[in-house]
Every structure is written in C-alpha cells, then in structure tokens.
Design an enzyme around this catalytic site. Structure first.
Site, PDB file in Angstrom:
ATOM      1  N   GLY A  60      -1.060  -8.479   7.048  1.00  0.00           N
ATOM      2  CA  GLY A  60       0.218  -7.824   7.299  1.00  0.00           C
ATOM      3  C   GLY A  60       0.588  -7.766   8.763  1.00  0.00           C
ATOM      4  N   HIS A  61      -0.096  -6.940   9.502  1.00  0.00           N
ATOM      5  CA  HIS A  61       0.317  -6.602  10.869  1.00  0.00           C
ATOM      6  C   HIS A  61       0.528  -7.827  11.761  1.00  0.00           C
ATOM      7  CE1 HIS A  61       0.795  -3.954  14.290  1.00  0.00           C
ATOM      8  NE2 HIS A  61       0.030  -4.798  14.960  1.00  0.00           N
TER       9      HIS A  61
ATOM     10  N   GLU B 198      -2.527  -1.795  -3.292  1.00  0.00           N
ATOM     11  CA  GLU B 198      -3.684  -1.113  -2.709  1.00  0.00           C
ATOM     12  C   GLU B 198      -3.456   0.386  -2.748  1.00  0.00           C
ATOM     13  OE1 GLU B 198      -3.593  -2.033   1.385  1.00  0.00           O
ATOM     14  OE2 GLU B 198      -4.265  -4.072   1.136  1.00  0.00           O
TER      15      GLU B 198
ATOM     16  N   HIS C 101       0.866  -1.176   0.000  1.00  0.00           N
ATOM     17  CA  HIS C 101       0.000   0.000   0.000  1.00  0.00           C
ATOM     18  C   HIS C 101       0.911   1.237   0.000  1.00  0.00           C
ATOM     19  CE1 HIS C 101      -3.844   1.990   1.828  1.00  0.00           C
ATOM     20  NE2 HIS C 101      -3.218   2.802   1.000  1.00  0.00           N
TER      21      HIS C 101
ATOM     22  N   HIS D 225      -7.689  -7.217   7.023  1.00  0.00           N
ATOM     23  CA  HIS D 225      -7.552  -6.283   8.136  1.00  0.00           C
ATOM     24  C   HIS D 225      -7.697  -6.992   9.469  1.00  0.00           C
ATOM     25  CE1 HIS D 225      -6.918  -2.355   9.752  1.00  0.00           C
ATOM     26  NE2 HIS D 225      -6.729  -1.945   8.528  1.00  0.00           N
ATOM     27  N   ASP D 226      -6.601  -6.996  10.203  1.00  0.00           N
ATOM     28  CA  ASP D 226      -6.580  -7.582  11.547  1.00  0.00           C
ATOM     29  C   ASP D 226      -6.885  -9.078  11.563  1.00  0.00           C
ATOM     30  OD1 ASP D 226      -5.757  -5.312  12.901  1.00  0.00           O
ATOM     31  OD2 ASP D 226      -7.804  -4.552  13.082  1.00  0.00           O
TER      32      ASP D 226
HETATM   33  N1  PXP Z   1      -6.466  -4.751   3.358  1.00  0.00           N
HETATM   34  C1  PXP Z   1      -6.355  -3.418   3.276  1.00  0.00           C
HETATM   35  C2  PXP Z   1      -7.205  -2.688   2.287  1.00  0.00           C
HETATM   36  C3  PXP Z   1      -5.437  -2.722   4.090  1.00  0.00           C
HETATM   37  O1  PXP Z   1      -5.322  -1.393   3.976  1.00  0.00           O
HETATM   38  C4  PXP Z   1      -4.646  -3.447   5.003  1.00  0.00           C
HETATM   39  C5  PXP Z   1      -3.660  -2.729   5.853  1.00  0.00           C
HETATM   40  O2  PXP Z   1      -2.723  -2.093   5.055  1.00  0.00           O
HETATM   41  C6  PXP Z   1      -4.795  -4.839   5.044  1.00  0.00           C
HETATM   42  C7  PXP Z   1      -5.723  -5.468   4.225  1.00  0.00           C
HETATM   43  C8  PXP Z   1      -3.988  -5.698   5.977  1.00  0.00           C
HETATM   44  O3  PXP Z   1      -4.347  -5.433   7.284  1.00  0.00           O
HETATM   45  P1  PXP Z   1      -3.455  -5.963   8.487  1.00  0.00           P
HETATM   46  O4  PXP Z   1      -2.127  -5.265   8.374  1.00  0.00           O
HETATM   47  O5  PXP Z   1      -4.222  -5.589   9.715  1.00  0.00           O
HETATM   48  O6  PXP Z   1      -3.307  -7.450   8.312  1.00  0.00           O
END
Ligand code: PXP
Length: 238
Positions: free
Chosen positions: A214-215, A71, A44, A191-192
């Site tokens: 990611g995180h 992204e 991203h 996300h999360d």
């Molecule tokens: N999807 C999108 C659109 C995101 O912006 C992000 C974070 O950059 C993620 C997925 C991944 O989220 P996480 O880092 O919490 O796993």
C-alpha cells in the site's frame, strides 16, 4: 511460482477522507488497479474508519473481480463483515484499534485456541484465511496448529534492514518460509515492501503466493502514475 500483487488501497481512502467528499473515488481506484494489472485488492477497515469505512468494504465487494482481501482484528464487527461479504481472503492482524499501522504479528502460541476457533468459523464461509506473523519459528509452528491456510510474513523488519545488509535482512524470512512450506502453509508477505526491496524478497523467498502493498506503491504513483507503478511492481515479481 506466481506471486500475486494485491494493492492495499487504504491510503486512497485516507486522501479522500481528508476532505470528506468522494475524491479520489475508492471504488474507481480499485477498478483501475485491477485494470492496470493488480491481481488483488486489500483493505483494512479499522473500527474508527479513519481510512476504509464499513460502507467501502460493501461497495468494493460488488466490484472486485480479482482477490478481495479484508484485513483486520477479529472482533465481532470484523467477523460479521467476513460472514456477510465472503471475500477471497481474511487476513487476521493482532493490532488494537488505535495503532497507526500493523507493526507486529500474532503470538500464535498464546492465542492458539482463540485463533483456532476464529479460523474454523471463517472457513465455514468458504473464505481463505491468513494470519499476520513475524519470522519467529515458534509463531510459524503454532500458526500451523490453528488450521490457517496461509501466513502473511510481516516484512517491516526486512524493509528496515534491507539498505544496511540485505543478506542479513532476508535470512530469517527464508527460514520462516521454508518451515511454513514444510508445515503445509501458503505464504503471503506485506509491510513496507517497495520498488527498491521487492525484487530481492521475491528472488529469495520460495513459495511466495502474494504480496500486499500500500504505502510505497501509492506514494510512487504520485510521481510515476498508478498504471505505470503497478506495472513496475509486477515486473519485480517475475
Ligand atoms: N499487511 C498488513 C497486515 C498491513 O496491515 C498492511 C498495512 O495496512 C500491509 C500489509 C501493507 O503495508 P504497506 O502499506 O506498508 O505496504
């Protein structure tokens, strides 16, 4: 259905940028994630380049052999990047430049015309399109009207609710995924998502094509090692 694991490597760039050198090496990390089993690499590149830089997106496009997913908010800079690099997938997120992380999906009804134009433009380059949405069924319905190939379900609320009541947490995602499938849309999620909550999400969501993580994954890798961590995430997707 096979669900692909796309590793979001933003956090590796965040660590690198903390010292200004090239450690850890984002390109090498991407090659290694794929070697360890990742089926996609997600980045991203934000306008302030606080993690992934524009240069990174070019460097990565030369080495990613699985699915390269870029992204971003579809401004002129992002659209030029997509036109030039032609990644496997462009995921459109609605966040303004300075937010910490994407924390909401598109209002697809309000932005219908704009999204439709952007998606038409991106598709001309042979790039698969995805838009980040919450589970509001109206947003799914209007997403289909944009001509987009897939939606990415924003799983932040699922992850938050999961430890309290996982049945309640998953219910809106099942409804959203079913509607999306009926409307001919592919389904991604992100996300999360974590080692704790991923397997249940996969079990309950039909037609899940891809998760981008990611995180939690990079944080787990500090304790478990990157190769082992990727393998553990892949096992949650069987
Ligand atoms: N999807 C999108 C659109 C995101 O912006 C992000 C974070 O950059 C993620 C997925 C991944 O989220 P996480 O880092 O919490 O796993």
């Amino acid at each position: 259905m096979e669900t692909k694991l796309s590793v979001n490597i933003n956090k590796i760039a965040t660590i690198r940028n903390a010292r200004g050198g090239n450690t850890p090496n984002v390109v090498q990390a991407s090659i290694d994630c794929e070697r360890f089993g990742a089926q996609g690499i997600t980045v991203h590149p934000r306008p302030d380049e606080r993690h992934i830089t524009t240069q990174d997106t070019y460097d990565l496009s030369k080495v990613v052999t699985t699915e390269y997913n870029i992204e971003g908010y579809p401004d002129e800079r992002y659209m030029n990047l997509i036109a030039e690099l032609k990644p496997a997938q462009a995921t459109l997120v609605p966040d303004p430049p300075h937010v910490l992380t994407s924390n909401a999906g598109w209002d697809t009804e309000t932005h219908l015309e704009n999204l439709r134009n952007i998606i038409t433009e991106i598709k001309k380059h042979g790039v698969r399109t995805s838009i980040f949405v919450d589970t509001n069924l109206k947003n799914i319905e209007y997403a289909a009207k944009t001509g987009v190939d897939r939606i990415e379900l924003y799983t932040g609320p699922y992850a938050e609710q999961y430890p309290i009541n996982r049945e309640k947490a998953i219910a809106p995602y099942v409804a959203a995924a079913n509607l999306a499938h009926e409307l001919g849309l592919g389904i991604n999620a992100g996300h999360d998502l974590s080692l704790e909550n991923l397997a249940y999400f996969k079990e309950k969501i039909p037609y899940l094509a891809e998760v981008s993580i990611g995180h939690a994954l990079i944080s787990d890798a500090l304790y478990l090692g990157l190769e082992n961590t990727i393998q553990l995430y892949l096992k949650r997707l069987i």
